[in-house]
Design an enzyme around this catalytic site. Structure first.
Site, PDB file in Angstrom:
ATOM      1  N   HIS A 157       0.836  -1.208   0.000  1.00  0.00           N
ATOM      2  CA  HIS A 157       0.000   0.000   0.000  1.00  0.00           C
ATOM      3  C   HIS A 157       0.866   1.251   0.000  1.00  0.00           C
ATOM      4  O   HIS A 157       0.654   2.169  -0.816  1.00  0.00           O
ATOM      5  CB  HIS A 157      -0.909   0.001   1.227  1.00  0.00           C
ATOM      6  N   GLU A 158       1.821   1.322   0.901  1.00  0.00           N
ATOM      7  CA  GLU A 158       2.621   2.535   1.014  1.00  0.00           C
ATOM      8  C   GLU A 158       3.529   2.733  -0.197  1.00  0.00           C
ATOM      9  O   GLU A 158       3.680   3.850  -0.694  1.00  0.00           O
ATOM     10  CB  GLU A 158       3.427   2.515   2.317  1.00  0.00           C
ATOM     11  N   HIS A 161       1.839   4.329  -3.127  1.00  0.00           N
ATOM     12  CA  HIS A 161       1.758   5.795  -3.160  1.00  0.00           C
ATOM     13  C   HIS A 161       2.867   6.348  -4.062  1.00  0.00           C
ATOM     14  O   HIS A 161       2.692   7.386  -4.711  1.00  0.00           O
ATOM     15  CB  HIS A 161       1.879   6.377  -1.753  1.00  0.00           C
ATOM     16  N   TYR A 172      -3.957  14.875  -3.032  1.00  0.00           N
ATOM     17  CA  TYR A 172      -4.301  14.206  -1.779  1.00  0.00           C
ATOM     18  C   TYR A 172      -5.354  14.994  -1.005  1.00  0.00           C
ATOM     19  O   TYR A 172      -5.119  15.481   0.107  1.00  0.00           O
ATOM     20  CB  TYR A 172      -3.034  14.006  -0.942  1.00  0.00           C
ATOM     21  N   GLU A 181      -5.736   6.936  -2.012  1.00  0.00           N
ATOM     22  CA  GLU A 181      -5.706   5.898  -0.980  1.00  0.00           C
ATOM     23  C   GLU A 181      -6.238   4.565  -1.509  1.00  0.00           C
ATOM     24  O   GLU A 181      -5.698   3.499  -1.212  1.00  0.00           O
ATOM     25  CB  GLU A 181      -6.520   6.335   0.237  1.00  0.00           C
ATOM     26  N   ASP A 254      -8.942  14.791   7.885  1.00  0.00           N
ATOM     27  CA  ASP A 254      -8.280  13.780   7.060  1.00  0.00           C
ATOM     28  C   ASP A 254      -8.306  14.171   5.575  1.00  0.00           C
ATOM     29  O   ASP A 254      -8.638  13.366   4.709  1.00  0.00           O
ATOM     30  CB  ASP A 254      -8.947  12.415   7.279  1.00  0.00           C
ATOM     31  N   HIS A 259      -9.142   8.637   3.831  1.00  0.00           N
ATOM     32  CA  HIS A 259      -9.046   7.250   4.293  1.00  0.00           C
ATOM     33  C   HIS A 259     -10.415   6.619   4.545  1.00  0.00           C
ATOM     34  O   HIS A 259     -10.510   5.399   4.686  1.00  0.00           O
ATOM     35  CB  HIS A 259      -8.237   7.179   5.592  1.00  0.00           C
TER      36      HIS A 259
END
Length: 339
Positions: A157-158, A161, A172, A181, A254, A259
């Site tokens: 996942h990271e 990005h 974002y 996300e 957020d 998210h």
């Protein structure tokens, strides 16, 4: 790690849990700012990328915050006595392998970007992040979260990005941020499925399964199969993700709920993949990859525009076959128009 979850923990009556969450939130503020700074993009589609091997380097922050830290393992080096280091190394490799084997892409930028990661970041740091240049993993607080290298889909996942950064560069914030996300969840889940050789039927479609301490009432951070069901805990609260536009959450927190509302496109991908069957990276994943690398998305792309792009990508690659029908049916099921 969703900020709304950390904010909930920061208000916990357990001083240890609250202190760890507050410390993580403070550290995240600067890390996420760095990630969204504009950066030069490589060739979006990774054109010309052939068979390649990863170039991994793992560093140890030794529970400090200076990056990258002390180098502890390089590409081809022997496994160390530190399981966290070895998991990070393996997770970077699994992510590289998915993009190479399924899509012919040479690393996150399509041009052989070295994969760097720092482990043991800060004290009781409950998160992992991509800062625009490298991965960073915390050890968790051992009260709510365990080591962030444990779930390979979190690593995927990271790193994804970074893939988004070098392709569509989705802004974002609000719906484009939720898509940012979601794309990371999609490819993070594909990393796990590819590494385990799982079909869509065998996959659990969870993001972060195994990250929670055994005392927590929850299975994962998010569920693509059933958004809103990943956890329901006295300390954590209840998973707030919606699965349909009727329940879209409008909030100023957020970055506009990136998210939270990612649950909607997440569920759309799950529906496409399960409708088509087989391995999710073969057709559903290929459509999402084509959209991200096709050059048609703007940084501020919204759900409906992304959905329309998946329909166009399905038609371009597969024609008027089962794939385009699956895509249109999935977006309709989550309340997002495709025309």
């Amino acid at each position: 790690m969703p900020p709304h979850l950390l904010e909930h923990l920061a208000a916990s009556g357990n001083p240890a849990v609250a202190a760890a969450a507050r410390r993580t939130l403070i550290a995240d503020a600067s890390a996420r700012t760095a990630r969204v700074l504009p950066r030069a993009a490589a060739d979006p589609a990774g054109a010309g990328a052939g068979p390649a091997a990863p170039r991994r380097t793992i560093y140890d922050a030794e529970r400090r915050t200076d990056l990258p830290g002390v180098k502890v393992r390089e590409e081809g080096g022997e496994a160390t006595g530190d399981a966290t280091v070895n998991r990070a190394y393996a997770g970077l490799g699994a992510t590289f392998a998915l993009f190479r084997d399924a899509f012919g892409r040479d690393s996150m930028d399509g041009a052989g970007l070295p994969l760097l990661a720092t482990v043991h970041y800060d004290e009781k740091y409950g998160n992992a992040f991509w800062n625009g240049e490298q991965m960073v993993f915390g050890d968790g607080d051992d009260e709510i979260f365990l080591d962030f290298t444990l779930p390979v889909d979190v690593i995927g996942h990271e790193l994804a990005h970074g893939f988004t950064q070098y392709t569509a560069n989705l802004e974002y914030f609000s719906q484009s941020g939720a898509l940012n996300e979601s794309v990371s969840d999609v490819f993070g889940s594909l990393v796990k499925q590819h590494a385990l050789g799982q079909s869509v039927e065998q996959a659990d479609w969870l993001i972060g399964e195994g990250l929670f301490h055994p005392d927590v009432e929850g299975t994962a951070l998010r569920s693509m199969k059933a958004p809103g069901t990943a956890y329901d805990d006295d300390v954590l609260g209840k998973d707030p993700q919606p699965a349909h536009m009727d329940d879209y959450v409008r909030t100023g927190r957020d970055n506009g709920g990136v998210h939270i509302n990612s649950g909607i496109p997440n569920h759309a991908f799950y529906l496409v993949a399960t409708e088509l069957g087989g391995n999710a990276w073969d057709r559903a994943g290929r459509i999402w990859y084509d959209v991200m690398t096709g050059g048609t998305l703007a940084p501020e792309t919204r759900f409906a525009e992304f959905a329309a792009a998946t329909v166009a990508a399905a038609k371009a690659r597969y024609g008027d076959a089962a794939e385009i029908q699956a895509v249109m049916k999935a977006w309709a099921a989550v309340g997002v128009p495709t025309d």
